[in-house]
Enzyme design. Structure first.
Site, PDB file in Angstrom:
ATOM      1  CE  LYS A  33      -0.919   0.365   5.168  1.00  0.00           C
ATOM      2  NZ  LYS A  33       0.827   1.002   5.592  1.00  0.00           N
ATOM      3  N   GLY A  38       9.547  -1.973   1.245  1.00  0.00           N
ATOM      4  CA  GLY A  38      10.512  -2.263   2.195  1.00  0.00           C
ATOM      5  C   GLY A  38       9.703  -2.362   3.633  1.00  0.00           C
ATOM      6  N   GLY A  39       8.791  -2.017   3.316  1.00  0.00           N
ATOM      7  CA  GLY A  39       7.590  -1.398   5.126  1.00  0.00           C
ATOM      8  C   GLY A  39       8.462  -0.735   5.989  1.00  0.00           C
ATOM      9  CB  CYS A  41      12.176  -3.271   8.327  1.00  0.00           C
ATOM     10  SG  CYS A  41      14.306  -3.439   8.249  1.00  0.00           S
ATOM     11  CB  ALA A 181      13.253   2.928  29.261  1.00  0.00           C
ATOM     12  N   GLY A 185      13.321   3.569  22.135  1.00  0.00           N
ATOM     13  CA  GLY A 185      13.163   5.074  22.903  1.00  0.00           C
ATOM     14  C   GLY A 185      14.704   5.343  23.329  1.00  0.00           C
ATOM     15  CD  GLU A 203       9.749   1.240  30.787  1.00  0.00           C
ATOM     16  OE1 GLU A 203      10.426   1.705  29.654  1.00  0.00           O
ATOM     17  OE2 GLU A 203       8.967   0.650  31.248  1.00  0.00           O
ATOM     18  CB  VAL A 237       3.276  10.198  30.963  1.00  0.00           C
ATOM     19  CG1 VAL A 237       2.714  10.805  29.656  1.00  0.00           C
ATOM     20  CG2 VAL A 237       5.057  10.339  30.500  1.00  0.00           C
ATOM     21  CG  HIS A 445      45.781 -11.386  19.728  1.00  0.00           C
ATOM     22  ND1 HIS A 445      44.972 -10.408  20.337  1.00  0.00           N
ATOM     23  CD2 HIS A 445      46.473  -9.961  18.982  1.00  0.00           C
ATOM     24  CE1 HIS A 445      45.773  -9.701  21.262  1.00  0.00           C
ATOM     25  NE2 HIS A 445      46.610  -9.631  20.178  1.00  0.00           N
TER      26      HIS A 445
HETATM   27  C1  FAD Z   1      12.503   2.813  14.415  1.00  0.00           C
HETATM   28  C2  FAD Z   1      12.208   1.210  14.309  1.00  0.00           C
HETATM   29  C3  FAD Z   1      13.430   0.806  14.695  1.00  0.00           C
HETATM   30  C4  FAD Z   1      13.317  -0.926  14.417  1.00  0.00           C
HETATM   31  N1  FAD Z   1      14.887  -1.111  14.087  1.00  0.00           N
HETATM   32  C5  FAD Z   1      14.726  -2.554  13.983  1.00  0.00           C
HETATM   33  C6  FAD Z   1      16.776  -3.197  14.215  1.00  0.00           C
HETATM   34  O1  FAD Z   1      17.375  -2.318  14.263  1.00  0.00           O
HETATM   35  N2  FAD Z   1      16.640  -4.403  13.970  1.00  0.00           N
HETATM   36  C7  FAD Z   1      15.218  -5.435  13.868  1.00  0.00           C
HETATM   37  O2  FAD Z   1      15.522  -6.711  13.645  1.00  0.00           O
HETATM   38  N3  FAD Z   1      14.072  -4.546  13.960  1.00  0.00           N
HETATM   39  C8  FAD Z   1      13.990  -3.384  14.029  1.00  0.00           C
HETATM   40  N4  FAD Z   1      12.172  -2.630  14.672  1.00  0.00           N
HETATM   41  C9  FAD Z   1      11.620  -3.747  14.018  1.00  0.00           C
HETATM   42  C10 FAD Z   1      10.952  -4.124  11.963  1.00  0.00           C
HETATM   43  O3  FAD Z   1      11.064  -2.675  11.350  1.00  0.00           O
HETATM   44  C11 FAD Z   1       9.787  -4.690  12.281  1.00  0.00           C
HETATM   45  O4  FAD Z   1       9.651  -5.669  12.919  1.00  0.00           O
HETATM   46  C12 FAD Z   1       9.800  -5.118  11.177  1.00  0.00           C
HETATM   47  O5  FAD Z   1      10.119  -4.386  10.105  1.00  0.00           O
HETATM   48  C13 FAD Z   1       8.587  -6.117  10.699  1.00  0.00           C
HETATM   49  O6  FAD Z   1       8.886  -6.540   9.600  1.00  0.00           O
HETATM   50  P1  FAD Z   1       7.072  -6.973   9.366  1.00  0.00           P
HETATM   51  O7  FAD Z   1       7.397  -7.676   7.082  1.00  0.00           O
HETATM   52  O8  FAD Z   1       6.299  -8.041   9.810  1.00  0.00           O
HETATM   53  O9  FAD Z   1       6.302  -5.762   8.699  1.00  0.00           O
HETATM   54  P2  FAD Z   1       6.424  -4.142   8.490  1.00  0.00           P
HETATM   55  O10 FAD Z   1       8.661  -4.089   8.120  1.00  0.00           O
HETATM   56  O11 FAD Z   1       5.798  -3.374   8.860  1.00  0.00           O
HETATM   57  O12 FAD Z   1       5.744  -4.353   6.940  1.00  0.00           O
HETATM   58  C14 FAD Z   1       4.559  -4.167   6.521  1.00  0.00           C
HETATM   59  C15 FAD Z   1       4.419  -3.674   5.703  1.00  0.00           C
HETATM   60  O13 FAD Z   1       3.342  -4.275   4.753  1.00  0.00           O
HETATM   61  C16 FAD Z   1       2.136  -3.336   4.772  1.00  0.00           C
HETATM   62  N5  FAD Z   1       0.799  -3.382   4.461  1.00  0.00           N
HETATM   63  C17 FAD Z   1      -0.045  -3.588   5.768  1.00  0.00           C
HETATM   64  N6  FAD Z   1      -0.579  -3.582   5.561  1.00  0.00           N
HETATM   65  C18 FAD Z   1      -1.311  -3.487   4.107  1.00  0.00           C
HETATM   66  C19 FAD Z   1      -2.321  -4.126   3.207  1.00  0.00           C
HETATM   67  N7  FAD Z   1      -4.149  -4.406   3.607  1.00  0.00           N
HETATM   68  N8  FAD Z   1      -2.159  -4.441   1.884  1.00  0.00           N
HETATM   69  C20 FAD Z   1      -1.303  -4.267   1.270  1.00  0.00           C
HETATM   70  N9  FAD Z   1      -0.117  -3.477   2.157  1.00  0.00           N
HETATM   71  C21 FAD Z   1       0.112  -3.113   3.388  1.00  0.00           C
HETATM   72  C22 FAD Z   1       3.237  -1.530   5.326  1.00  0.00           C
HETATM   73  O14 FAD Z   1       2.642  -0.709   4.538  1.00  0.00           O
HETATM   74  C23 FAD Z   1       4.276  -2.206   5.167  1.00  0.00           C
HETATM   75  O15 FAD Z   1       5.280  -1.332   4.060  1.00  0.00           O
HETATM   76  C24 FAD Z   1      12.444  -1.201  14.136  1.00  0.00           C
HETATM   77  C25 FAD Z   1      11.676  -0.305  14.465  1.00  0.00           C
HETATM   78  C26 FAD Z   1      11.557   0.525  14.420  1.00  0.00           C
HETATM   79  C27 FAD Z   1      10.453   1.719  14.220  1.00  0.00           C
END
Ligand code: FAD
Length: 466
Positions: A33, A38-39, A41, A181, A185, A203, A237, A445
């Site tokens: 969507k 890449g979602g 991540c 925390a 965060g 926290e 909070v 090392h």
């Molecule tokens: C700030 C932040 C930092 C992070 N850092 C890390 C890290 O360093 N290491 C780590 O392992 N994890 C990290 N994470 C967590 C990681 O981003 C998630 O665990 C991971 O993205 C989950 O992958 P996923 O494929 O399940 O979903 P997502 O990555 O959330 O992807 C889901 C996708 O589905 C799409 N979608 C949803 N509903 C629909 C629909 N009805 N039709 C079409 N498309 C749809 C969304 O648009 C999205 O693109 C972090 C998260 C955040 C917020």
């Protein structure tokens, strides 16, 4: 002709699942969507946060450490728009990489919101309201997660921000209050502290990084405090009021008591994430969810509706990109008749602060609770040659091994580059290694990884450099 598989969502779970299924000969479609693949991540999570952590760490190092290493540069100057550009370039390269991989693997992509119309049917509504119907033998839900909101607190992504807003602030807030925390965060709090903010972290629980080994949490809390972060633990909070370009935050001890208030410039709400299933049509399709809105799946990632599967943040388990990716591979292999499997006992977890905090396997609390007798081997980086030479001596490696069999049950690392070092522990645990196996493996090392070997030796009280 119907697809073998349609994946809804192109995050790490979805895109990896689609690629693996295509490698196995399936005809695959992905529905997304958002504008880019890449979602969370790649767009607003792992990748942009790590880019800012990297840049801000170097900025701080240039200001505080270069001098000690004989590098005279004067005080570094922050170019925040430039740093944001650097972050955006990292995101751009990664999301384009996913688009390239889809093409390379002949995966069809559909732009728009996907809705499960029936077990073998997904309707995609694109930006101009047009609906396309895709038919597929199997559907994988990989729709990920969204920010958890604090009741009564509106996130405007300017003064009161989620992680998404905190990755794109247009100025360094003089005072930043972080609610929660946890990993996000602390990582984003670290970024803005390094860039000049005064950071206060609130926290609800009595410790930071809930769920991690408590010995680790205690020690890293002190390290973050020395860096200048302030923690308000066991506090909640109770209200947020906007006043011009300030935000007034009301706090109260979690157990009740005297309230206090703070005026800050930005508030980051980072109290966790919730599964995202909005508009997906789960109710009409009859797909069951649990009380935390997570899609319920069995060991093969199958929901209660035949032909519909789910992976990643939208199901139970740690909300981590690599967990989602491994589930994506497992479900694709299962659909192809292979034995897809994820070992949930060996999923590393990394906090990319300085020092980094990384763990895999059980914490001491978990072992105690399970009544498992264990031995502890701990080795500090103050005794590691490379760490001493680099002036990066904060932290330690701690190995927990079964008291009887010596099998490694958990590894916890605090230190520079802990995130890379934990991979060795994960491989060892996946192969069922004993601490003795790690202790007898020749480590290069001088490297930080020698501390892993020394901690393994310490399990048997025979560390060399301590
Ligand atoms: C700030 C932040 C930092 C992070 N850092 C890390 C890290 O360093 N290491 C780590 O392992 N994890 C990290 N994470 C967590 C990681 O981003 C998630 O665990 C991971 O993205 C989950 O992958 P996923 O494929 O399940 O979903 P997502 O990555 O959330 O992807 C889901 C996708 O589905 C799409 N979608 C949803 N509903 C629909 C629909 N009805 N039709 C079409 N498309 C749809 C969304 O648009 C999205 O693109 C972090 C998260 C955040 C917020």
């Amino acid at each position: 002709m119907p697809y073998d598989l349609v994946v809804i969502g192109s995050g790490p779970g979805g895109y990896v699942c689609a690629i693996r299924a295509a490698q196995l000969g399936m005809k695959v479609a992905v529905v997304e969507k958002d504008k880019t693949f890449g979602g969370t991540c790649l767009n607003v999570g792992c990748i942009p946060s790590k880019a800012l952590l990297h840049a801000s760490e170097l900025y701080e190092e240039a200001g505080h450490m270069f001098d000690k290493m004989g590098i005279k540069l004067g005080q570094p100057k922050l170019d925040l728009p430039g740093m944001m550009k650097f972050k955006d370039a990292g995101v751009d390269g990664n999301v384009k990489g996913v688009a390239f991989l889809f093409k390379k693997n002949k995966i069809d992509t559909f732009r728009g919101a996907g809705r499960i119309a029936a077990a073998a049917k997904v309707e995609v509504t694109n930006g101009d309201g047009r609906i396309e119907t895709i038919e597929a033998k199997a559907i994988v839900i990989a729709t990920g997660s969204d920010v958890t909101r604090l009741p009564g607190v509106e996130i405007d992504e300017r003064r009161v921000v989620s992680s998404t807003g905190a990755l794109s602030l247009d100025g360094v807030p003089q005072r930043l209050l972080v609610i929660g925390a946890g990993v996000i965060g602390l990582e984003l709090g670290s970024v803005w502290r390094r860039l000049g903010s005064e950071v206060i972290v609130v926290e609800l629980l009595d410790r930071i990084l809930p769920g991690m080994d408590s010995d680790v949490c205690r020690q890293v809390a002190r390290m973050f405090e020395r860096q200048g972060m302030t923690f308000k633990l066991s506090s909640k909070v109770t209200g947020i009021e906007r006043a011009g370009n300030r935000v007034k935050v009301m706090l109260e001890p979690a157990a009740g008591g005297t309230a206090e208030s703070f005026e800050v410039h930005v508030v980051l709400v980072s109290i966790g994430r919730v599964p995202f299933t909005e508009g997906l049509g789960l109710e009409t399709a009859g797909v069951k969810t649990d009380n935390k809105r997570r899609v319920i799946v069995d060991a093969r990632f199958a929901t209660n509706v035949p032909g519909i599967y789910a992976i990643g943040d939208v199901i139970a388990g740690p909300m981590l990109a690599h967990k989602a990716m491994d589930e994506g591979v497992a479900v694709a292999e299962t659909l192809a008749g292979e034995a897809g499997h994820v070992n949930y006992d060996v999923i590393p977890n990394v906090v990319y602060t300085y020092p980094e905090i990384a763990s895999v396997g059980k914490s001491e609390e978990e072992l105690k609770q399970a009544g498992i007798a264990y031995k502890v081997g701990k080795f500090p980086f103050t005794a590691n040659g490379r760490a001493k030479a680099n002036l990066q001596t904060e932290g330690f490696v701690k190995i927990l091994a079964d008291a009887k069999t010596d099998r490694v049950l958990g590894v916890h690392i605090v230190g520079a580059d802990a995130g890379n070092m934990i991979a060795e522990a994960a491989v060892a645990m996946e192969f069922g290694a004993a601490a003795e196996d790690i202790a007898r493996t020749c480590h290069p090392h001088p490297t930080f990884t020698e501390a892993v070997k020394e901690a393994a030796l310490a399990v048997d009280n025979r560390a060399i450099h301590m």
